[in-house]
Write a protein that holds these residues in place. Structure first.
Motif, PDB file in Angstrom:
ATOM      1  N   GLU A 174       0.762  -1.326  -0.019  1.00  0.00           N
ATOM      2  CA  GLU A 174      -0.032  -0.156   0.072  1.00  0.00           C
ATOM      3  C   GLU A 174       0.823   1.324   0.035  1.00  0.00           C
ATOM      4  O   GLU A 174       1.461   1.797   0.869  1.00  0.00           O
ATOM      5  CB  GLU A 174      -1.065   0.033   1.159  1.00  0.00           C
ATOM      6  N   GLN A 175       1.098   1.790  -1.306  1.00  0.00           N
ATOM      7  CA  GLN A 175       1.892   3.128  -1.272  1.00  0.00           C
ATOM      8  C   GLN A 175       3.338   3.037  -0.736  1.00  0.00           C
ATOM      9  O   GLN A 175       3.489   3.763   0.318  1.00  0.00           O
ATOM     10  CB  GLN A 175       0.889   4.156  -1.020  1.00  0.00           C
ATOM     11  N   VAL A 176       4.044   2.290  -0.937  1.00  0.00           N
ATOM     12  CA  VAL A 176       5.388   1.975  -0.409  1.00  0.00           C
ATOM     13  C   VAL A 176       6.197   2.948  -1.008  1.00  0.00           C
ATOM     14  O   VAL A 176       6.495   3.130  -2.314  1.00  0.00           O
ATOM     15  CB  VAL A 176       6.077   0.585  -0.845  1.00  0.00           C
ATOM     16  N   VAL A 177       7.064   3.802  -0.161  1.00  0.00           N
ATOM     17  CA  VAL A 177       8.078   4.540  -0.570  1.00  0.00           C
ATOM     18  C   VAL A 177       9.146   4.410   0.389  1.00  0.00           C
ATOM     19  O   VAL A 177       9.066   4.301   1.544  1.00  0.00           O
ATOM     20  CB  VAL A 177       7.490   6.141  -0.510  1.00  0.00           C
ATOM     21  N   MET A 178      10.504   4.358  -0.425  1.00  0.00           N
ATOM     22  CA  MET A 178      11.583   4.319   0.411  1.00  0.00           C
ATOM     23  C   MET A 178      12.609   5.157   0.000  1.00  0.00           C
ATOM     24  O   MET A 178      12.829   5.414  -1.270  1.00  0.00           O
ATOM     25  CB  MET A 178      12.160   2.832   0.161  1.00  0.00           C
ATOM     26  N   GLU A 179      13.113   5.764   0.934  1.00  0.00           N
ATOM     27  CA  GLU A 179      14.206   6.906   0.652  1.00  0.00           C
ATOM     28  C   GLU A 179      15.140   7.063   1.541  1.00  0.00           C
ATOM     29  O   GLU A 179      15.427   6.623   2.656  1.00  0.00           O
ATOM     30  CB  GLU A 179      13.308   8.291   0.820  1.00  0.00           C
ATOM     31  N   GLN A 180      16.593   7.331   0.656  1.00  0.00           N
ATOM     32  CA  GLN A 180      17.648   7.628   1.201  1.00  0.00           C
ATOM     33  C   GLN A 180      18.342   8.700   0.467  1.00  0.00           C
ATOM     34  O   GLN A 180      18.841   8.789  -0.700  1.00  0.00           O
ATOM     35  CB  GLN A 180      18.702   6.408   1.295  1.00  0.00           C
ATOM     36  N   GLN A 181      18.480   9.899   1.360  1.00  0.00           N
ATOM     37  CA  GLN A 181      18.960  11.233   0.546  1.00  0.00           C
ATOM     38  C   GLN A 181      18.219  11.527  -0.799  1.00  0.00           C
ATOM     39  O   GLN A 181      16.979  11.655  -0.795  1.00  0.00           O
ATOM     40  CB  GLN A 181      20.609  11.211   0.278  1.00  0.00           C
ATOM     41  N   THR A 182      18.885  11.421  -1.777  1.00  0.00           N
ATOM     42  CA  THR A 182      18.444  11.605  -3.231  1.00  0.00           C
ATOM     43  C   THR A 182      17.770  10.452  -3.767  1.00  0.00           C
ATOM     44  O   THR A 182      17.377  10.405  -5.059  1.00  0.00           O
ATOM     45  CB  THR A 182      19.170  12.225  -4.282  1.00  0.00           C
ATOM     46  N   ASN A 183      17.765   9.045  -3.363  1.00  0.00           N
ATOM     47  CA  ASN A 183      17.485   7.871  -3.791  1.00  0.00           C
ATOM     48  C   ASN A 183      16.044   7.442  -3.251  1.00  0.00           C
ATOM     49  O   ASN A 183      15.762   7.827  -2.219  1.00  0.00           O
ATOM     50  CB  ASN A 183      18.496   6.789  -3.355  1.00  0.00           C
TER      51      ASN A 183
END
Length: 361
Positions: A174-183
């Motif tokens: 369900e609307q998965v978002v993974m973030e690391q700095q600009t990635n």
């Protein structure tokens, strides 16, 4: 009060309900500085209601829990002794050392630094013997001190364990978002398998790494590369595909003021730190070049040099800054760039039976 061999309870005020006819304890209500210990779980709160018949304890009043090295809190904690289930309901939070999930934290990566902390917020979570689930507005963050390193958000997060402590799989939905700095990674579903260290994203998955981005029907990420398959697309800075598509190979060209990008379409591609390989019906659109082939191998971030190799049914046209074009076709084309001082030298070598090139003049 010792209610059982594996559960004990203490408090400032204790009320026990024992029906006269049954002569058996039915419920226990504890208030003020309540402490419950159960199978290694240490919980505190201001009120606890325990039912002897079903073995359920409910703790309220800013309750907290701790199972070293993990800890958490919620509006309500529920312990089900019969089914060995632990629940945290309402404004639930959990914290653990960053190394607790080892390489399994697909957005949080591998961490052996005990100073790193993994935090999870959700509307509620529930732990069973070999699995756990976090529900609604799930947010995951890894930090070092007060510095945030990585984060993830989703609607539902499920973890399965081999035994009681070794992580086996993580499933985010369900609307998965993974973030690391600009990635950044986005998908409807992400599945991480700890045994092989592979993360798979489905449901219109997409990725972004700095100026590069892409999407497909499936994204599979291992420790050293990413595979994007099914109607795959990638966008990258134009200079990474071709420094400048010009027939004058020994003349410097001023850089454009606005960023320019190239788009590459294919059936699938693999992307590593310094290389991208596109396969199946490849089409590349560059500000000064169009290219079609079956396989395209692109060096990325070569630092002072570059090579692009196109193979099988190669067709291309190049346009220089004066509007002149160079059209070519063959079995294999190799584009190389070498930099000497302020001069960029470019070469196109075309192979095939036949191989042909034609210019407008």
């Amino acid at each position: 009060v010792g209610t059982n061999r594996d559960l004990s309870l203490t408090s400032g005020l204790l009320r026990v309900k024992v029906p006269a006819l049954e002569r058996q304890m039915q419920t226990i209500t504890a208030e003020t500085n309540v402490v419950i210990d159960y199978s290694g779980l240490h919980a505190t709160g201001q009120r606890a209601d325990y039912s002897v018949s079903n073995g359920v304890a409910r703790i309220t009043g800013q309750p907290t829990w701790r199972v070293p090295p993990r800890e958490g809190r919620a509006d309500e904690l529920v312990i089900e002794r019969t089914n060995r289930v632990f629940q945290a309901n309402g404004n639930a939070w959990m914290s653990m050392p960053g190394a607790s999930l080892g390489p399994a934290t697909f957005v949080l990566g591998t961490s052996q630094d005990t100073n790193q902390v993994l935090e999870v917020w959700s509307a509620r979570y529930e732990f069973h013997t070999n699995w756990g689930v976090f529900e609604k507005h799930v947010r995951v963050r890894e930090r070092h001190g007060e510095q945030e390193l990585r984060r993830m958000s989703c609607g539902l997060l499920t973890a399965t364990l081999a035994g009681t402590n070794e992580l086996q799989t993580l499933v985010a939905q369900e609307q998965v978002v993974m973030e690391q700095q600009t990635n950044r990674l986005r998908a409807a579903k992400a599945v991480y398998t700890a045994t092989n260290g592979v993360l798979e994203l489905t449901g219109k998955p997409s990725w972004q790494a700095g100026d590069r981005q892409g999407k497909g029907e499936l994204i599979r990420i291992s420790r050293d590369q990413m595979l994007v398959s099914g109607n795959a697309w990638m966008q990258l800075p134009a200079r990474e595909l071709a420094e400048s598509a010009t027939t004058r190979t020994n003349a410097p060209r001023p850089r454009p003021t606005a960023p320019q990008f190239a788009d590459i379409y294919s059936q699938d591609y693999t992307l590593s730190t310094n290389r991208a390989v596109f396969r199946g019906g490849v089409y590349a659109s560059h500000p000064s070049m169009n290219l079609a082939c079956e396989t395209l191998d692109v060096e990325l971030g070569a630092g002072g040099g570059q090579m692009v190799t196109a193979e099988q049914k190669v067709v291309f046209d190049l346009k220089d800054e004066r509007g002149q074009t160079l059209q070519g076709s063959g079995d294999r084309a190799v584009y190389t760039v070498s930099i000497s001082g302020s001069v960029t030298n470019q070469f196109v070598r075309l192979f095939g039976k036949p191989a042909s090139m034609q210019t407008t003049n």
